[in-house]
Design an enzyme around this catalytic site. Structure first.
Site, PDB file in Angstrom:
ATOM      1  N   CYS A 183      14.906  -1.351 -28.797  1.00 51.98           N
ATOM      2  CA  CYS A 183      15.954  -0.671 -28.026  1.00 51.98           C
ATOM      3  C   CYS A 183      17.085  -0.111 -28.873  1.00 51.98           C
ATOM      4  CB  CYS A 183      16.537  -1.625 -26.991  1.00 51.98           C
ATOM      5  SG  CYS A 183      15.343  -2.179 -25.764  1.00 51.98           S
ATOM      6  N   HIS A 236      17.810   4.080 -19.628  1.00 52.67           N
ATOM      7  CA  HIS A 236      17.700   3.579 -21.002  1.00 52.67           C
ATOM      8  C   HIS A 236      16.421   4.126 -21.653  1.00 52.67           C
ATOM      9  CE1 HIS A 236      17.452   0.981 -24.400  1.00 52.67           C
ATOM     10  NE2 HIS A 236      17.110  -0.147 -23.808  1.00 52.67           N
ATOM     11  N   CYS A 265      21.402  -4.986 -27.491  1.00 49.41           N
ATOM     12  CA  CYS A 265      20.435  -6.064 -27.640  1.00 49.41           C
ATOM     13  C   CYS A 265      19.085  -5.441 -27.991  1.00 49.41           C
ATOM     14  CB  CYS A 265      20.334  -6.888 -26.367  1.00 49.41           C
ATOM     15  SG  CYS A 265      19.789  -5.970 -24.903  1.00 49.41           S
TER      16      CYS A 265
END
Length: 403
Positions: free
Chosen positions: A91, A359, A389
């Site tokens: 991510c 996202h 994160c």
């Protein structure tokens, strides 16, 4: 060390990551090339203007595989002598690309770089690359692997966040994002996606649900309860790692977790001499970067130690930071950050985040850095920190300051 400056940041709108999403017919290659072209045109990047294109994307298979970065350069209007490298830090891939570029500039390994990333989650589904951490029992069992949604629920259970806490945060994210779009706060950075005939395909983040309230979220069922509790469930795995917890409270659902979307973003980073030679004015300096490894089961707590580490690298305290972008992978991730540092909530994700707008894994880090910079300029703030994160238990962070 040579200072690394941010000269520009652009991103596409985020389209719903499914077959009826506006960007579904656009490939990761084309969206990447469009983003690179926008950065080139806005900054006059003719010839061999940058050292490299560092491009994050997480699911590197099929049309997102084969060093997409280099193919994107060739598909764009950039000079073919510019190479490209694809990276994957899950991510945080987009932010890690920026950090790598900045640190190469600081170390004298090049005058300028383009960094960012892309993810077309509606075309190349998350997990379709087959991650060893999830499927190889020799590591999954030893490290107590659970899916990220379970990890988010572990955070909520461990640190005392309720379903109402998470839902209230999600409502606030939606409201802030809607207000930001209404106020045209993303206008400087968002580039419309057009087809080959010049017709606009998408010019706004289409995932948003501005009418979201506590009642509508209250009607949603927890997304990870069944996979956690139905035997053999992942809750049992988590409780072997965290025996002090009586049970896992499943509070996350589609409304308080990040949206699955398509999108791309790019950042231009260079030295002072690079900008002066092209008549470009730097917008910010990259002051410090960090990356950390964390517990792979709870997995998503990385923003806290990554922030501690980047503050130490910059010689700063949390109170020295004016604005924060903490990726909203799940509501509990941001709630834990707020709890750990006791920062003013009004300074964190001022314009909403991934719960509201989505996202796109490989692009998000570059997106939130650009959003941070835009807001620092809009509200006349001097310092900002972006952090995410990361799957498998990692975290990344970057501190920038206006110049």
């Amino acid at each position: 060390m040579t200072d690394a400056y941010i000269y520009d940041a652009v991103r596409t709108p985020r389209g719903k990551g499914r077959k009826d999403g506006s960007l579904h017919e656009v490939t990761a290659l084309r969206l990447s090339a469009l983003t690179l072209n926008a950065l080139k045109d806005r900054n006059g990047l003719d010839g061999h203007a940058v050292e490299d294109v560092i491009w994050g994307n997480v699911t590197q298979v099929g049309e997102q595989g084969g060093c997409l970065a280099r193919t994107a350069v060739l598909a764009s209007d950039l000079d073919e002598r510019i190479p490209g490298v694809s990276i994957n830090r899950f991510c945080a891939s987009g932010l890690e690309a920026v950090n790598m570029a900045a640190n190469q500039v600081r170390g004298g390994a090049g005058q300028a770089f383009i960094a960012g990333g892309v993810e077309m989650m509606g075309r190349v589904p998350m997990g379709s690359d087959g991650a060893a951490i999830a499927v190889d029992p020799t590591v999954a069992m030893e490290r107590y692997f659970v899916p990220q949604g379970i990890s988010a629920d572990i955070i909520a259970t461990e640190y005392g966040f309720t379903r109402d806490d998470a839902d209230a945060y999600a409502v606030e994210s939606q409201a802030r994002a809607a207000a930001a779009w209404a106020d045209r706060r993303f206008e400087r950075s968002v580039i419309p996606v057009r087809d080959r005939n010049g017709l606009t395909v998408l010019d706004h983040d289409e995932y948003m649900r501005p009418g979201t309230d506590m009642q509508s979220l209250g009607a949603l069922k927890p997304s990870f309860k069944e996979m956690g509790e139905v035997m053999p469930g992942f809750d049992a795995v988590a409780l072997m790692k965290y025996p002090h917890l009586e049970r896992i409270e499943h509070i996350h659902h589609a409304g308080n977790s990040s949206g699955i979307v398509d999108g791309a973003a790019a950042v231009l980073i260079g030295t002072k001499d690079f900008g002066e030679a092209r008549g470009l004015k730097p917008r910010a300096r990259v002051r410090a970067t960090s990356r950390v490894g964390t517990d792979p089961t709870i997995m998503l707590t990385g923003p806290v130690p990554a922030t501690e580490r980047v503050l130490a690298a910059a010689g700063m305290q949390i109170g020295d930071i004016d604005l924060f972008e903490v990726n909203e992978a799940f509501a509990s991730v941001v709630l834990r950050f707020l709890q750990a540092f006791e920062v003013d909530r009004a300074k964190v994700n001022v314009n909403g985040g991934s719960i509201a707008m989505g996202h796109p894994l490989g692009a998000t880090g570059a997106i939130i850095l650009g959003t941070l910079l835009d807001e620092m300029e809009r509200s006349d703030r001097e310092t900002g920190l972006a952090t995410l994160c990361i799957g498998s238990g990692m975290g990344a962070a970057t501190i920038i300051e206006r110049v």
